[in-house]
Design a protein around this motif. Structure first.
Motif, PDB file in Angstrom:
ATOM      1  N   THR A  28      -2.804  66.011  34.946  1.00 41.90           N
ATOM      2  CA  THR A  28      -3.668  66.049  36.125  1.00 41.90           C
ATOM      3  C   THR A  28      -3.477  64.800  36.975  1.00 41.90           C
ATOM      4  O   THR A  28      -3.466  63.687  36.460  1.00 41.90           O
ATOM      5  N   VAL A  29      -3.355  65.003  38.278  1.00 41.32           N
ATOM      6  CA  VAL A  29      -3.196  63.893  39.212  1.00 41.32           C
ATOM      7  C   VAL A  29      -4.435  63.821  40.099  1.00 41.32           C
ATOM      8  O   VAL A  29      -4.843  64.815  40.700  1.00 41.32           O
ATOM      9  N   ILE A  30      -5.023  62.633  40.163  1.00 36.94           N
ATOM     10  CA  ILE A  30      -6.272  62.387  40.881  1.00 36.94           C
ATOM     11  C   ILE A  30      -6.021  61.338  41.956  1.00 36.94           C
ATOM     12  O   ILE A  30      -5.263  60.388  41.742  1.00 36.94           O
ATOM     13  N   ALA A  31      -6.704  61.471  43.095  1.00 34.81           N
ATOM     14  CA  ALA A  31      -6.610  60.469  44.159  1.00 34.81           C
ATOM     15  C   ALA A  31      -7.920  59.705  44.263  1.00 34.81           C
ATOM     16  O   ALA A  31      -8.996  60.277  44.137  1.00 34.81           O
ATOM     17  N   LEU A  89      -3.058  60.925  35.814  1.00 34.39           N
ATOM     18  CA  LEU A  89      -2.555  59.873  36.691  1.00 34.39           C
ATOM     19  C   LEU A  89      -3.571  59.686  37.806  1.00 34.39           C
ATOM     20  O   LEU A  89      -3.882  60.630  38.529  1.00 34.39           O
ATOM     21  N   VAL A  90      -4.079  58.460  37.950  1.00 36.38           N
ATOM     22  CA  VAL A  90      -5.045  58.127  38.989  1.00 36.38           C
ATOM     23  C   VAL A  90      -4.305  57.336  40.061  1.00 36.38           C
ATOM     24  O   VAL A  90      -3.937  56.184  39.844  1.00 36.38           O
ATOM     25  N   VAL A  91      -4.064  57.959  41.202  1.00 36.71           N
ATOM     26  CA  VAL A  91      -3.353  57.332  42.305  1.00 36.71           C
ATOM     27  C   VAL A  91      -4.386  56.768  43.269  1.00 36.71           C
ATOM     28  O   VAL A  91      -5.309  57.470  43.678  1.00 36.71           O
ATOM     29  N   HIS A  92      -4.235  55.500  43.637  1.00 36.11           N
ATOM     30  CA  HIS A  92      -5.209  54.887  44.542  1.00 36.11           C
ATOM     31  C   HIS A  92      -4.529  54.362  45.792  1.00 36.11           C
ATOM     32  O   HIS A  92      -3.396  53.898  45.745  1.00 36.11           O
ATOM     33  N   GLY A  93      -5.250  54.506  46.908  1.00 40.06           N
ATOM     34  CA  GLY A  93      -4.734  53.987  48.161  1.00 40.06           C
ATOM     35  C   GLY A  93      -5.489  54.546  49.346  1.00 40.06           C
ATOM     36  O   GLY A  93      -6.049  55.642  49.280  1.00 40.06           O
ATOM     37  N   ALA A  94      -5.509  53.785  50.416  1.00 41.29           N
ATOM     38  CA  ALA A  94      -6.167  54.224  51.644  1.00 41.29           C
ATOM     39  C   ALA A  94      -5.380  55.359  52.278  1.00 41.29           C
ATOM     40  O   ALA A  94      -4.150  55.322  52.336  1.00 41.29           O
ATOM     41  N   GLY A  95      -6.063  56.387  52.716  1.00 39.57           N
ATOM     42  CA  GLY A  95      -5.445  57.505  53.410  1.00 39.57           C
ATOM     43  C   GLY A  95      -4.994  58.648  52.526  1.00 39.57           C
ATOM     44  O   GLY A  95      -4.403  59.607  53.017  1.00 39.57           O
ATOM     45  N   LEU A  96      -5.283  58.596  51.246  1.00 36.30           N
ATOM     46  CA  LEU A  96      -4.829  59.665  50.347  1.00 36.30           C
ATOM     47  C   LEU A  96      -5.577  60.976  50.540  1.00 36.30           C
ATOM     48  O   LEU A  96      -5.109  62.019  50.088  1.00 36.30           O
ATOM     49  N   LEU A  97      -6.726  60.934  51.202  1.00 38.65           N
ATOM     50  CA  LEU A  97      -7.462  62.170  51.459  1.00 38.65           C
ATOM     51  C   LEU A  97      -7.289  62.660  52.894  1.00 38.65           C
ATOM     52  O   LEU A  97      -8.055  63.484  53.376  1.00 38.65           O
ATOM     53  N   TRP A 105      -3.563  66.629  45.152  1.00 38.41           N
ATOM     54  CA  TRP A 105      -4.447  66.174  44.080  1.00 38.41           C
ATOM     55  C   TRP A 105      -5.244  67.328  43.484  1.00 38.41           C
ATOM     56  O   TRP A 105      -5.749  68.169  44.189  1.00 38.41           O
ATOM     57  N   ARG A 106      -5.379  67.306  42.155  1.00 40.15           N
ATOM     58  CA  ARG A 106      -6.237  68.304  41.491  1.00 40.15           C
ATOM     59  C   ARG A 106      -7.706  67.954  41.659  1.00 40.15           C
ATOM     60  O   ARG A 106      -8.573  68.812  41.587  1.00 40.15           O
ATOM     61  N   TRP A 107      -7.981  66.657  41.854  1.00 41.23           N
ATOM     62  CA  TRP A 107      -9.363  66.174  41.979  1.00 41.23           C
ATOM     63  C   TRP A 107      -9.289  64.865  42.748  1.00 41.23           C
ATOM     64  O   TRP A 107      -8.272  64.175  42.699  1.00 41.23           O
ATOM     65  N   SER A 108     -10.361  64.534  43.484  1.00 42.15           N
ATOM     66  CA  SER A 108     -10.308  63.309  44.286  1.00 42.15           C
ATOM     67  C   SER A 108     -11.670  62.623  44.350  1.00 42.15           C
ATOM     68  O   SER A 108     -12.717  63.265  44.211  1.00 42.15           O
ATOM     69  N   LEU A 109     -11.607  61.320  44.580  1.00 42.08           N
ATOM     70  CA  LEU A 109     -12.806  60.491  44.633  1.00 42.08           C
ATOM     71  C   LEU A 109     -12.783  59.663  45.907  1.00 42.08           C
ATOM     72  O   LEU A 109     -11.779  59.004  46.204  1.00 42.08           O
ATOM     73  N   TRP A 110     -13.868  59.712  46.667  1.00 41.93           N
ATOM     74  CA  TRP A 110     -14.027  58.897  47.869  1.00 41.93           C
ATOM     75  C   TRP A 110     -15.034  57.802  47.544  1.00 41.93           C
ATOM     76  O   TRP A 110     -16.124  58.085  47.050  1.00 41.93           O
ATOM     77  N   ILE A 126     -16.050  65.444  52.934  1.00 40.79           N
ATOM     78  CA  ILE A 126     -16.087  66.861  52.569  1.00 40.79           C
ATOM     79  C   ILE A 126     -14.879  67.216  51.699  1.00 40.79           C
ATOM     80  O   ILE A 126     -14.979  68.022  50.783  1.00 40.79           O
ATOM     81  N   ALA A 127     -13.736  66.611  51.971  1.00 44.27           N
ATOM     82  CA  ALA A 127     -12.521  66.911  51.213  1.00 44.27           C
ATOM     83  C   ALA A 127     -12.560  66.371  49.790  1.00 44.27           C
ATOM     84  O   ALA A 127     -11.893  66.888  48.906  1.00 44.27           O
ATOM     85  N   ALA A 128     -13.335  65.321  49.556  1.00 48.96           N
ATOM     86  CA  ALA A 128     -13.379  64.691  48.232  1.00 48.96           C
ATOM     87  C   ALA A 128     -14.114  65.559  47.216  1.00 48.96           C
ATOM     88  O   ALA A 128     -15.100  66.207  47.544  1.00 48.96           O
ATOM     89  N   SER A 129     -13.642  65.516  45.999  1.00 47.08           N
ATOM     90  CA  SER A 129     -14.337  66.210  44.913  1.00 47.08           C
ATOM     91  C   SER A 129     -15.646  65.521  44.570  1.00 47.08           C
ATOM     92  O   SER A 129     -16.596  66.159  44.134  1.00 47.08           O
ATOM     93  N   ALA A 130     -15.679  64.197  44.747  1.00 47.39           N
ATOM     94  CA  ALA A 130     -16.880  63.413  44.446  1.00 47.39           C
ATOM     95  C   ALA A 130     -16.901  62.179  45.348  1.00 47.39           C
ATOM     96  O   ALA A 130     -15.865  61.729  45.824  1.00 47.39           O
ATOM     97  N   VAL A 131     -18.111  61.650  45.547  1.00 47.12           N
ATOM     98  CA  VAL A 131     -18.310  60.442  46.343  1.00 47.12           C
ATOM     99  C   VAL A 131     -18.949  59.398  45.437  1.00 47.12           C
ATOM    100  O   VAL A 131     -19.891  59.695  44.690  1.00 47.12           O
TER     101      VAL A 131
END
Length: 148
Positions: A28-31, A89-97, A105-110, A126-131
């Motif tokens: 699983t890849v997460i942003a 894999l947790v990928v981090h960076g500005a602009g990934l969403l 991404w299978r799941w994302s965090l803002w 709205i695009a993020a899976s969680a805030v």
């Protein structure tokens, strides 16, 4: 009187449990994305620790760019195709969403903080899976941004 707030490790373990329940951990890849000035690397490392508390192998990687083709070729595809079984894999960076990369991404965090919250980008939220509210980095809080 001071109010109790969960520690970062507890919050991130709870978020990891949410990911495990929603999308699983099979390559699983997460942003992790967020407002300017937020330490996304710290959040990604804490989330990796949250997965490890559940016995799931996880690792973090900084996004080298926000170009979807490069992210897919350099991070997503190699992670999904090399190795078998559980892994995150947790990928981090500005602009990934941003609209062009959201589907990677299978799941994302803002991540956001109280200051500047009124100026947050609704489309990204709205695009993020969680805030995650990181106004107090030692005690981040999962926000429930439902419409009711």
């Amino acid at each position: 009187m001071a109010r109790w707030a969960p520690q970062e490790t507890d919050t991130m373990a709870a978020i990891a449990a949410e990911v495990i329940a929603q999308v699983g951990t099979n390559r699983t890849v997460i942003a992790v994305d967020g407002q300017d000035g937020i330490d996304l690397e710290r959040i990604a490392a804490a989330l990796v620790g949250g997965f490890e508390q559940h016995g799931v192998h996880a690792m973090a990687a900084a996004a080298p760019t926000t170009e979807a083709d490069v992210l897919r070729a350099d991070l997503v595809t190699p992670f999904r195709t090399t190795g078998a079984g559980d892994g995150v894999l947790v990928v981090h960076g500005a602009g990934l969403l941003a609209p062009g990369t959201r589907t990677l991404w299978r799941w994302s965090l803002w991540a956001e903080q109280e200051s500047g919250r009124l100026g947050r980008r609704a489309d990204v939220k709205i695009a993020a899976s969680a805030v995650l509210d990181v106004t107090d980095p030692e005690h981040p809080r999962r926000e429930w941004n439902d419409a009711c």
